[in-house]
Structure formats: C-alpha cells, structure tokens
Design a protein around this motif. Sequence first.
Motif, short mmCIF file in Angstrom:
data_model
loop_
_atom_site.label_atom_id
_atom_site.label_comp_id
_atom_site.label_asym_id
_atom_site.label_seq_id
_atom_site.Cartn_x
_atom_site.Cartn_y
_atom_site.Cartn_z
N GLY A 1 2.09 5.45 1.25
CA GLY A 1 2.82 5.39 2.50
C GLY A 1 3.44 4.04 2.77
O GLY A 1 2.96 3.00 2.26
N GLY A 2 4.49 4.02 3.58
CA GLY A 2 5.21 2.79 3.86
C GLY A 2 4.41 1.76 4.63
O GLY A 2 4.76 0.57 4.60
N GLY A 3 3.33 2.17 5.30
CA GLY A 3 2.51 1.21 6.03
C GLY A 3 1.20 0.89 5.33
O GLY A 3 0.36 0.17 5.88
N ALA A 4 1.03 1.40 4.11
CA ALA A 4 -0.25 1.23 3.41
C ALA A 4 -0.44 -0.19 2.92
O ALA A 4 0.50 -0.87 2.50
CB ALA A 4 -0.31 2.19 2.21
N VAL A 5 -1.67 -0.64 2.97
CA VAL A 5 -2.07 -1.87 2.31
C VAL A 5 -2.80 -1.49 1.03
O VAL A 5 -3.15 -0.33 0.81
CB VAL A 5 -2.95 -2.75 3.22
CG1 VAL A 5 -2.19 -3.18 4.46
CG2 VAL A 5 -4.24 -2.05 3.59
N LEU A 6 -3.04 -2.47 0.20
CA LEU A 6 -3.69 -2.20 -1.09
C LEU A 6 -5.00 -1.44 -0.91
O LEU A 6 -5.32 -0.53 -1.67
CB LEU A 6 -3.92 -3.52 -1.83
CG LEU A 6 -4.74 -3.45 -3.12
CD1 LEU A 6 -4.12 -2.48 -4.12
CD2 LEU A 6 -4.85 -4.85 -3.73
N ASP A 7 -5.75 -1.79 0.11
CA ASP A 7 -7.05 -1.16 0.31
C ASP A 7 -6.92 0.34 0.57
O ASP A 7 -7.78 1.12 0.15
CB ASP A 7 -7.78 -1.82 1.47
CG ASP A 7 -9.29 -1.72 1.34
OD1 ASP A 7 -9.81 -2.25 0.34
OD2 ASP A 7 -9.92 -1.11 2.21
N ASP A 8 -5.86 0.76 1.26
CA ASP A 8 -5.64 2.19 1.50
C ASP A 8 -5.48 2.94 0.19
O ASP A 8 -5.96 4.06 0.03
CB ASP A 8 -4.39 2.40 2.36
CG ASP A 8 -4.53 1.81 3.75
OD1 ASP A 8 -5.62 1.91 4.32
OD2 ASP A 8 -3.54 1.26 4.26
N VAL A 9 -4.76 2.34 -0.74
CA VAL A 9 -4.49 3.01 -2.01
C VAL A 9 -5.74 3.01 -2.88
O VAL A 9 -6.07 4.01 -3.53
CB VAL A 9 -3.31 2.33 -2.74
CG1 VAL A 9 -2.87 3.18 -3.93
CG2 VAL A 9 -2.14 2.12 -1.79
N PHE A 10 -6.46 1.89 -2.88
CA PHE A 10 -7.72 1.84 -3.63
C PHE A 10 -8.72 2.89 -3.14
O PHE A 10 -9.50 3.43 -3.92
CB PHE A 10 -8.35 0.45 -3.51
CG PHE A 10 -7.98 -0.48 -4.62
CD1 PHE A 10 -7.94 -0.04 -5.94
CD2 PHE A 10 -7.70 -1.81 -4.37
CE1 PHE A 10 -7.61 -0.90 -6.97
CE2 PHE A 10 -7.38 -2.69 -5.39
CZ PHE A 10 -7.33 -2.23 -6.69
N ALA A 11 -8.69 3.18 -1.84
CA ALA A 11 -9.63 4.16 -1.28
C ALA A 11 -9.43 5.53 -1.88
O ALA A 11 -10.37 6.34 -1.93
CB ALA A 11 -9.47 4.20 0.24
N VAL A 12 -8.22 5.82 -2.37
CA VAL A 12 -7.92 7.12 -2.96
C VAL A 12 -8.06 7.07 -4.48
O VAL A 12 -8.66 7.96 -5.10
CB VAL A 12 -6.49 7.56 -2.58
CG1 VAL A 12 -6.09 8.83 -3.34
CG2 VAL A 12 -6.40 7.80 -1.08
N VAL A 13 -7.54 6.02 -5.10
CA VAL A 13 -7.53 5.94 -6.56
C VAL A 13 -8.91 5.61 -7.11
O VAL A 13 -9.38 6.20 -8.09
CB VAL A 13 -6.49 4.90 -7.03
CG1 VAL A 13 -6.54 4.73 -8.55
CG2 VAL A 13 -5.09 5.30 -6.58
N LYS A 14 -9.56 4.63 -6.51
CA LYS A 14 -10.89 4.16 -6.91
C LYS A 14 -10.94 3.91 -8.42
O LYS A 14 -10.06 3.26 -8.97
CB LYS A 14 -11.94 5.17 -6.46
CG LYS A 14 -12.02 5.29 -4.95
CD LYS A 14 -13.15 6.20 -4.49
CE LYS A 14 -13.20 6.23 -2.96
NZ LYS A 14 -14.26 7.13 -2.46
#
Length: 609
Positions: A255-268
């Motif tokens: 998403g356009g407002g995501a920070v790295l931590d948001d993406v890590f929470a899904v990808v892990k």
Amino acid sequence: ISAMPSKHPSMPPSLSIIPTTSKIPSVKPSTMPSISAMPSIQPSPSPSVSIVPSISNLPSVKPSLSTSPSTSSSPSMTIFNTSLDVFYTTPDSEDWPDVETWNAELGSRLSTDASLFHNYNKHTSSDNDYDYDYDDKCDGDIWEGLDFIRRADPICMIDGDCRYQFCNRNDEEVLNIPAYSVQVRTLADIIAALEFANQYNIPVSMKTTGHSFTGSSILKDSLNLWMSNYEFQEEIYDSFMDSCGTNYNATVSIGGGAVLDDVFAVVKNQYTLLSSDSRSVGFAGWLQGSALSHLSRYYGLGLDNVVSFTDVVLSSGEILPKVDACSHPDLFRALRGGGGGTFGVVTQMQYQLYETTKITVFEFQMDPPYWNRYYRQFLEFWLSITPTLDHRVAGAWFGQWHFEVYIVGSIDDAWELFGGDFLTWYSTTFTGNGDWEIEEFDSWYGLIVGEDQDAIQGFYDSNLQSRGHGPEVSSRLIPHDLVVNQRREVVDFLVDLADVEDWGAYWLGGRVNEIIPNGKTSVHPSLRESIYSITTSTDEGARQLRAFFPNTGPSFNHHSANEPSWRTTLWGGDQQYEQLWRVKQKYDPQNRFTCYHCVGYQGPEYEYN
C-alpha cells in the motif's frame, strides 16, 4: 579456512535479468522480462500548456569548490524565487477558502476515519499564525518508532529541523508547515482532497512518515496528503502478470502508506524482501528515491524490483490501474528514481520477492584511540578488496573505523567470501586494536525484525526528536573506476575527511552496476557506475565531497537541502531533468503536486555560497 564447507544459497529466479560472470553461480531461468527486450521509453509529447519554466530559464547555482576550511559556522545563502509560471492560491489571497468552506466542501466528504487538520490559527500566511506547538506534538519518545509516526500530528518530520524552510534551523522565523493536512484513509479521500485543491488552486504535497532530509514531505501553504494511515492490506501473490503479459512468481502488493514493518508483517520468513534496514521508512517514498539496501549488490536497488505501480492517482483525480514497462512506461520510469510527491499519488505497488536465504553479518570496529594511521591502514585494505568481491557479499555500511558487512549465505560462506581476507589483513598488516564479530541469521527478516515484531528500532527511529540534522546531511557517489585507478588519492581524501567528521558510506556495485537501465529508471547515471555512496552530516564535509567528486552526484533521499544546482545534480544533467519535467507536464499539467527538490518545483530557492 580452506577446509570449511562451501554451500552457496541458490539464487532467486528473477535475477537472471542481470548478466552473470564466471564468479557467480548459474541462474535459474527467469520469469522477469529481459532488460534488452523491454521497449525503450520515450516521453510522450507534452501538452501545449507551458506551465513549468524551461530548464534554460532555471537559475544557475554554482557551488564553491574551494577546499579551504569554512570560516563561518553555517553557509551563507541567498533566497530567491524561480520564474513563476504557476500561481497558487495562498492564505493571503482573497480567493483562499475560509474554515467553513474547508469543513463543508472537504471535511464533510472524507471517510469516517479520515481527518482534516487545520494547521493555521488566523488563516493567513504569517508565520506567527500557525496553530501548533511542534515540540509538544512531535517530540515523541525516541523508542516509540512506528507508533509515534502513526499517531503523531501530520506536520511532524523525522528531522525536526525540516519544520523550517530548507530545513534551516538558523532561520526559525520561516516555517515550512502546510496550511491544512488530510489524513487520508481511502482512494475516495485522496480524490476528494484533489478535487478541492483543483477547485481553489491550492498546491498539494504528500507525506507518509516524513523521512526527508530536505523537507520535501511537507510544503508551506499547501494541502498535505498524509498517507501514513492509508488503509491497505498487503498480500503475497504466487503469480502476477503485468500489462506486458509477463508473469512474475512471488510478489507482494504494498500500500501507498505502508512502512517496511507493515510489509514484513505479511512476508516474514516466507521470502526475502529487499528493503532498507529502518523499519519505519515509508516504502513508496523509498522506492521513488534511490532505494538503497545493504543487499543491493546481490538483488539490485529496490526500485529495480518494482514490477508495477498498481493504482496511481493523478492530480486530475484519474486513477491509473497499472503503471509498468508497457502501460505508461514514461511514468513507470519517472516513478522509479524521479522522486516522490510530484508525479502522482502511489496507492499500491507490486514488488518482487525472492527465496529465503541465510544472512550473515560480519562486523568490525577499531578500539580507540582512533589515529589517522589506523584509518589509512583500514581504508587501504577496504578500497583494495571491495571492488573485486563476489556479489554474495551483498553490501555494507562502513566508515573510517568500522564496517558491517552483509553476506547472502551462511557463516561458512562468509568465511570463504570475506572473512579469510579480513583475518589475513587484521593479523599481518593492521597495527591497531579492534573487535570483530560474525553472526548468522536465518533470514533478512530475522536480522531486521528479530523475535519481537513489536519492537521498532533503527537509526532513523532513534532520531524522532524536535531537533535533527538540519540541511547538512549530504552524500556523493564514488565511481568504481576512480577507486580502482586512483585508490591512493581516494584514501588520502577519506583520511583527511575523517578530520572533519565521522562519515559513513554504503557499499554499492555488484548487480546495481550490472543492471542495464535502458531508460527504465531515473536514478542518477553515476549510481550505476559507483562503488560507494558516502554520507556526511556537516556543511564542511558536504562541501569537500562536492569538490573532490565534481562529476558525480548525490544519492537521492540522502542529499542535502543545500544541494547546489539540484535540478541537474540529483538526476545527472539538464537532459535527464528535462525528460522528467516533460513527464511531469504530461501527467500533472497544472503542477498541482509540488515539493522542494521535486521535479517541477517553483518557489523560494536556497542558493549555496
């Protein structure tokens, strides 16, 4: 060392877009398009509306290349305006909407969880009329990190000095605060804000987390789109097809407002996510700049791994559902390195993932006292070995007395690829003392996030304060060939620079240099030819960098608010800026999106003397 087993991690399939060498393991067949097969990108003819001044009419700002020490504590400067062909409505204008109009025509249209922030008290542009207490709203607990960014006021910047124009703490009377901010939650919120701005001719700026050393995330008298809480759920795709018909395995929607931590929470740990090492950095802003990573020598730049910008909102309110190599290729190129906040609002992007692999970190730090002879010994070793190392030695952050080297592989791989050479130097050449440590992690996620997903740490996260670096942060790209052919001169310069400050640098090269841009990205051409990006945090250090490396440029996102001739310096010349400017004209003909050090900016300038 020779007895240690060698077990190289298999390489991700998509890396076959990069030529292999005899030192690199063979690569599996790629599902990504061949660089040579991609169509060359030619900007479409711009509309007849001439809104932005021609590059030839932009002011020429020449830096001083003197290497003599500065006699003043801060640079002298001249403030001037570029030739304005765009005239916005400001709080001093008769046409400026009153607070009732803002609330009725914009605030009432926003979604339930969205918010309209009034940053003015008396609704004039007098700097004393801003209705805020920055220290009270923005001086958070330095360890709160992501939570602070999400709940803080939209005017807060990671570098608190950027509340002032040009991030100049020496001129606190001139503020850089938006007139109003909208905390957008949905696409409809963004469109409502743009329609209001278009109706009343108000400039629009954009901010997610405010990680900007130039203050480009906010702009005085603008309507600011605050993206930090934009609602989007990141998702992994086993298969994604772009508009070229190319199918990609393993991508993640961001998403356009995501920070790295948001993406890590899904990808892990499922995949390797090429990223910054600061978990609170906004992903979209990082990707639209240089997108450097400590794994870039192996995977390329972050922007090289964008498959598609899926959903870009133009200033007109139109939504482009796919921006990639075959659909709007000129905009795709501009969004990858041309800088955020000026071409459109990126609300979703599709990003390449790679198979999970172990990551090993090799750290070294000299013991004090730090003497120049030790600096020289270390830098002579470092500059002699880094141009030739395998790409699996994927990157590093280093200075004159330390390094952190990141190896894609196990401890055994680290010893084979780097550790043996280091220990030979350390035991036979280095006459000082120091500590070194090697540690293996099961993945990049395990290294950056660790066991505690809720703990946010990192360099930027520890600087959430009302005072910051100011405009002195700067960088310069150091060409690979210069280091190879004139190593002694470069070592001499870096040793002398250590007398000015403790500088730091990214180690680049590898696949960053092997990827053939072919018009596909907008990063400075020198970035594809450099081996280091060195960063300083004093004005004198920045001046010496510009003087010694006059023919390169800075790394975007790590450049100074004082950068001379920034329109040509940031992207590599008049021609490169002209090309980006034409893309800007095509997709934002009214110059609605604007920010300092962004393509198409018109307004007050900082002339460095």
